[in-house]
Design a protein around this motif. Structure first.
Motif, short mmCIF file in Angstrom:
data_model
loop_
_atom_site.label_atom_id
_atom_site.label_comp_id
_atom_site.label_asym_id
_atom_site.label_seq_id
_atom_site.Cartn_x
_atom_site.Cartn_y
_atom_site.Cartn_z
N HIS A 47 0.82 -1.21 0.00
CA HIS A 47 0.00 0.00 0.00
C HIS A 47 0.86 1.26 0.00
CE1 HIS A 47 -2.50 3.06 2.31
NE2 HIS A 47 -3.08 2.99 1.13
N GLU A 48 1.78 1.37 0.98
CA GLU A 48 2.61 2.58 1.06
C GLU A 48 4.07 2.31 1.39
OE1 GLU A 48 1.42 6.07 3.06
OE2 GLU A 48 -0.49 6.18 2.02
N ALA A 49 4.56 1.11 1.09
CA ALA A 49 5.97 0.76 1.26
C ALA A 49 6.48 0.94 2.68
CB ALA A 49 6.83 1.53 0.26
N VAL A 50 5.66 0.60 3.66
CA VAL A 50 6.06 0.63 5.07
C VAL A 50 6.64 -0.74 5.43
CG1 VAL A 50 5.18 0.84 7.44
CG2 VAL A 50 4.31 2.33 5.64
N HIS A 51 7.67 -0.76 6.28
CA HIS A 51 8.29 -2.02 6.69
C HIS A 51 7.34 -2.85 7.53
CE1 HIS A 51 12.54 -2.19 5.47
NE2 HIS A 51 12.34 -0.90 5.24
N LEU A 52 7.02 -4.03 7.04
CA LEU A 52 6.13 -4.93 7.77
C LEU A 52 6.82 -5.57 8.97
CD1 LEU A 52 4.33 -6.63 4.78
CD2 LEU A 52 3.40 -4.89 6.33
N ALA A 53 8.15 -5.57 8.99
CA ALA A 53 8.86 -6.14 10.14
C ALA A 53 8.57 -5.37 11.42
CB ALA A 53 10.36 -6.20 9.86
N ASP A 54 8.00 -4.16 11.30
CA ASP A 54 7.58 -3.38 12.46
C ASP A 54 6.11 -3.61 12.80
OD1 ASP A 54 10.11 -2.21 12.61
OD2 ASP A 54 9.55 -0.62 11.22
N GLY A 55 5.46 -4.52 12.06
CA GLY A 55 4.03 -4.75 12.24
C GLY A 55 3.73 -5.78 13.31
N LEU A 56 2.45 -5.98 13.52
CA LEU A 56 1.94 -6.91 14.53
C LEU A 56 1.57 -8.22 13.85
CD1 LEU A 56 0.92 -7.47 17.42
CD2 LEU A 56 -1.27 -6.51 16.69
N GLU A 61 -1.30 -13.77 10.21
CA GLU A 61 -1.42 -12.47 9.54
C GLU A 61 -0.40 -11.49 10.08
OE1 GLU A 61 -5.38 -10.88 9.76
OE2 GLU A 61 -6.23 -12.55 8.65
N ILE A 62 0.06 -10.63 9.18
CA ILE A 62 0.90 -9.49 9.55
C ILE A 62 0.09 -8.24 9.29
CG2 ILE A 62 2.04 -9.53 7.26
CD1 ILE A 62 3.71 -8.28 10.48
N GLU A 63 0.05 -7.36 10.30
CA GLU A 63 -0.68 -6.10 10.18
C GLU A 63 0.31 -4.98 9.93
OE1 GLU A 63 -4.18 -4.77 12.81
OE2 GLU A 63 -2.44 -3.74 13.63
N CYS A 64 0.06 -4.19 8.91
CA CYS A 64 0.92 -3.05 8.60
C CYS A 64 0.83 -2.03 9.73
CB CYS A 64 0.49 -2.42 7.28
SG CYS A 64 1.48 -0.96 6.85
N PRO A 65 1.97 -1.52 10.20
CA PRO A 65 1.94 -0.57 11.32
C PRO A 65 1.40 0.81 10.97
CG PRO A 65 4.19 -0.87 10.56
CD PRO A 65 3.33 -1.84 9.79
N LYS A 66 1.24 1.12 9.67
CA LYS A 66 0.80 2.46 9.31
C LYS A 66 -0.71 2.59 9.20
CE LYS A 66 1.78 6.40 6.44
NZ LYS A 66 2.67 7.00 5.47
N HIS A 67 -1.35 1.73 8.43
CA HIS A 67 -2.80 1.87 8.21
C HIS A 67 -3.60 0.64 8.62
CE1 HIS A 67 -1.44 4.96 5.15
NE2 HIS A 67 -2.19 5.64 5.99
N ALA A 68 -2.96 -0.31 9.31
CA ALA A 68 -3.62 -1.51 9.85
C ALA A 68 -4.16 -2.45 8.77
CB ALA A 68 -4.72 -1.15 10.84
#
Length: 104
Positions: A47-56, A61-68
């Protein structure tokens, strides 16, 4: 740059956790499932090239830390908006306690 490479030891990733792995010019996210299975995807949210390694990580499932938004890291499928493009995946395995991924 192809074939199997060692990313880390299994114990380096918590159960239901994710670890960033850099190899050459690429960066990957390596996951450990609730059943100790291992999986690998590209590390950037589509979606916006945010690092998923910082996600939950929850379940598979991996949740993107920026927009969930969320992805099923086993298949790369985008399962919750805003992402609508799937992640690329790579085969992963555990051999003698080491997590290896197939890149190429």
């Amino acid at each position: 740059m192809s074939g199997w490479v060692t990313a880390c030891r299994l114990e380096d990733i918590e159960q239901e956790g994710v670890l960033r792995f850099d190899h050459g010019s690429r960066t990957f996210a390596v996951y450990r499932g609730p059943d100790d299975s291992v999986w690998c995807t590209d590390v950037l949210c589509t979606h916006e090239a945010v690092h998923l390694a910082d996600g939950l990580v929850m379940d598979f499932e991996i949740e993107c830390p920026k927009h969930a938004g969320a992805f099923d890291y086993r298949t790369g499928e985008a399962v919750r908006l805003p992402p609508c493009v799937n992640l690329r995946t790579c085969p992963a395995e555990v051999v003698d306690g080491e997590v290896r991924i197939a890149i190429g």
